[in-house]
Design an enzyme around this catalytic site. Structure first.
Site: not given
Ligand code: FAD
Length: 280
Positions: A7, A9, A100, A208, A258
């Site tokens: 894929s 992005e 974020d 980054f 990806h």
């Molecule tokens: P989570 O899975 O929620 O994790 C975030 C943090 O919280 C981690 O440290 C985790 O250990 C902790 N955590 C998770 N769940 C819990 C819980 N229930 N209780 C306590 N702690 C918890 N960002 C964007 O803004 N837009 C995008 O389009 C985007 N695309 C991305 C695509 C990919 C493939 C990747 C790898 C990252 C992308 N990001 C994007 C970045 C991402 O949003 C950030 O890395 C963000 O800080 C974390 O998102 P997450 O979904 O991994 O968060």
């Protein structure tokens, strides 16, 4: 051998010129028949319309596309509306993220705190309509309290209903292999596709990497620094390093790749060709 998913992005372009350029990039990348394109989403909805427009345009071209949705700073109502629009359009895959907020932004304004809550919400609202991807961090998320908690949080997110995961980029394949093994030891076996960042611009990559916690190993950093403004040498060295990385992960049956294309076709296609992947 596992069925592999490749894929590409993009980020939503900000100008009509950027949108035009992306059409050309997409047409070139489409020649190798990726499983899907994905389009990022600015946290707090900052690129909401741009993401939506880009996704719908790609979908209208008949190409599979997965919008990213980030939930931090969003309300249930706004996410519900977006899900409905994508579903009505016939989109079948999402990348579900926390996102974020920009530093200084109020954190408590939304209905979601973590990506597992978003995944759960997507399943409650839309059942099995979407294939849901989530993010994985082989070098651990920068805010994680410990590697063990990060792994447990990843598994929780998958159990909330994710089908597969895409990793943050990395240049150290051992971190990826270890992550996959550790997650499997917790009983979680969804496909975890390595995220691949081609190397074309050292200053941008270093920025980054500092922000997202992806390590550039010292030997790579040193070599890249030594090239200064010599873009051709950076590109050639980057192509060698990233192709080797892809070979290492594919040799151990990674379930695909990806590519973070940065809206450019050449760097990704150069790696693709070096890997000897099908030309389409
Ligand atoms: P989570 O899975 O929620 O994790 C975030 C943090 O919280 C981690 O440290 C985790 O250990 C902790 N955590 C998770 N769940 C819990 C819980 N229930 N209780 C306590 N702690 C918890 N960002 C964007 O803004 N837009 C995008 O389009 C985007 N695309 C991305 C695509 C990919 C493939 C990747 C790898 C990252 C992308 N990001 C994007 C970045 C991402 O949003 C950030 O890395 C963000 O800080 C974390 O998102 P997450 O979904 O991994 O968060």
């Amino acid at each position: 051998m596992t069925q592999r998913t490749f894929s590409f992005e993009f980020f939503p372009p900000k100008t009509p010129e950027g949108a035009d350029k992306l059409r050309g990039v997409r047409a070139r990348l489409a020649t190798v028949n990726p499983e899907f394109f994905s389009v990022t989403f600015g946290a707090g909805g900052s690129t909401r319309e741009g993401t939506l427009a880009t996704v719908l345009e790609i979908h209208a071209e008949g190409r599979p596309v997965a919008p990213h949705i980030s939930c931090i700073g969003s309300t249930r109502a706004s996410v519900r509306e977006l899900l409905q629009r994508y579903r009505a359009a016939g989109i079948r895959r999402l990348v579900a993220l926390r996102g974020d907020l920009p530093s200084g932004a109020a954190g408590g304004a939304g209905d979601f705190r973590y990506a597992n809550e978003l995944v759960e919400f997507i399943r409650t609202e839309t059942g099995d309509w979407f294939h849901v991807e989530v993010a994985a961090y082989p070098e651990y998320h920068p805010q994680a309290r410990s590697p063990a908690e990060d792994l447990a949080n990843f598994v929780r997110k998958v159990r909330a209903g994710a089908d597969s995961a895409i990793t943050q980029y990395f240049y150290n394949s051992d971190a990826y292999f270890r992550f996959v093994d550790d997650v499997a030891a917790l009983g979680c076996t969804v496909p975890i596709v390595p995220g691949i960042m081609p190397i074309t611009n050292y200053a941008q990559l270093a920025r980054f990497s500092d922000a997202c916690g992806a390590e550039i190993p010292r030997w790579i950093r040193k070599r890249l620094e030594s090239f200064g403004d010599d873009r051709e040498s950076i590109r050639a060295f980057g192509l060698d390093v990233v192709t080797d990385l892809c070979e290492q992960v594919l040799a151990v049956d990674a379930p695909g790749l990806h590519f973070y294309t940065m809206n450019q076709a050449e760097p990704t296609l150069a790696i693709w060709q070096r890997l000897g992947l099908p030309a389409g």
